[in-house]
Design a protein around this motif. Sequence first.
Motif, PDB file in Angstrom:
ATOM      1  N   LEU A  16       0.855  -1.174   0.000  1.00  0.00           N
ATOM      2  CA  LEU A  16       0.000   0.000   0.000  1.00  0.00           C
ATOM      3  C   LEU A  16       0.893   1.227   0.000  1.00  0.00           C
ATOM      4  N   PHE A  17       0.525   2.151  -0.776  1.00  0.00           N
ATOM      5  CA  PHE A  17       1.379   3.312  -0.930  1.00  0.00           C
ATOM      6  C   PHE A  17       0.765   4.534  -0.292  1.00  0.00           C
ATOM      7  N   MET A  18       1.601   5.414   0.088  1.00  0.00           N
ATOM      8  CA  MET A  18       1.096   6.515   0.861  1.00  0.00           C
ATOM      9  C   MET A  18       1.750   7.840   0.553  1.00  0.00           C
ATOM     10  N   HIS A 146       2.071   5.479   9.902  1.00  0.00           N
ATOM     11  CA  HIS A 146       1.146   4.979   8.876  1.00  0.00           C
ATOM     12  C   HIS A 146       1.557   3.582   8.406  1.00  0.00           C
ATOM     13  N   HIS A 156      -6.246   1.260   3.756  1.00  0.00           N
ATOM     14  CA  HIS A 156      -6.613   2.678   3.716  1.00  0.00           C
ATOM     15  C   HIS A 156      -8.087   2.952   4.017  1.00  0.00           C
ATOM     16  N   TYR A 189      -6.189   8.891   3.514  1.00  0.00           N
ATOM     17  CA  TYR A 189      -5.591   9.900   2.634  1.00  0.00           C
ATOM     18  C   TYR A 189      -6.388  11.196   2.616  1.00  0.00           C
TER      19      TYR A 189
HETATM   20 ZN    ZN Z   1      -0.714   3.439   3.085  1.00  0.00          ZN
END
Ligand code: ZN
Length: 330
Positions: A16-18, A146, A156, A189
């Motif tokens: 998962l990207f943030m 996070h 998310h 987000y």
């Molecule tokens: Zn994330």
Amino acid sequence: MFRLARITIFLAVILLFMLPLVFGQVHKAVSGAGWQWPAHTDGITYIPVCWENPTGWATETNLVKNKIASTWQSVANVNFYGWGACNAASKGIRILITDTRSNSGIGKFMDGSKNGMELNFTFKNFSPGCQAENRRPSCITTVALHEFGHALGLIHEQDRADSTCKTEQSTSSGGLLLTAYDPDSVMNYCNPRWINDGVLSALDIVGIQKLYGARRAASPGRVTVVDSLNIASGQTWEHIIMEFGSNKIRRDFALNTTTKSVRQSWTFGGSGKYCYKLWSNTLYTNGKYYEGYGEGCWTLEAGKNYTVEIQFNKGTGQKAFDIVLVAPRS
Ligand SMILES: [Zn+2]
């Protein structure tokens, strides 16, 4: 995030990207299930953590460790441990320090995965807004907060079907919703405060406690020692100093024919090994005066009250007495 724990088998490692607010949006998240790590028989979930390439990053790795201890670990029944360098066989969360978009695998599915989490400590390439020395530490700890949410099994928040924020959503997926939709989540987000300014929201705490249980306060225990004057054997006066625990708190036992018995207690925090020392002076009716000394350690359990007896044996060293505290009884 997703606060999600789902029963389907996880098919692929999903990263998962943030950091959307700093770096623009990349949404690779979702459709993965977070799954919590299993609890030990004592009810606590122990998760090993190691660094793939820690050399030269003592300050930064400590920042991360302390941040996680004071956030997720302080509210949920989870103990992250280890935090040393990884080796080929390392289990748990394996963190690579690299100048990229920080990311993490999800929950127990990342167990033992090489580079299972990536954290950026330099921000030379990625997120240069975090490069300045007055920003870098808080960027490191905030992002780690996070990513450790992912590592604990959360995905998310904005991707929930009931999210009120559609602009940041990627493909929505099912899963176990742990709380009501939380606009303040560190996993959301859409939170106007980036990663909620590095602070867990009230519902982040509720959610993680649903997965792992609420952290139990370390219940204090107590050790009580009683010293009584042995009048039958001719003791007329006795003074004992006893020192106990890592903070070496000393207490006195001052006995005479008026005060024939003294009780002293020490409290201790969690379960563990505790050591004592004690020194005695004793005067007898025949005018003889003896000194004694003793030391030892016990393994004590949190929350228990122990009583201990003092036993004087004939000295083997220069003291007349070797003092032994018989094993504490709870
Ligand atoms: Zn994330």
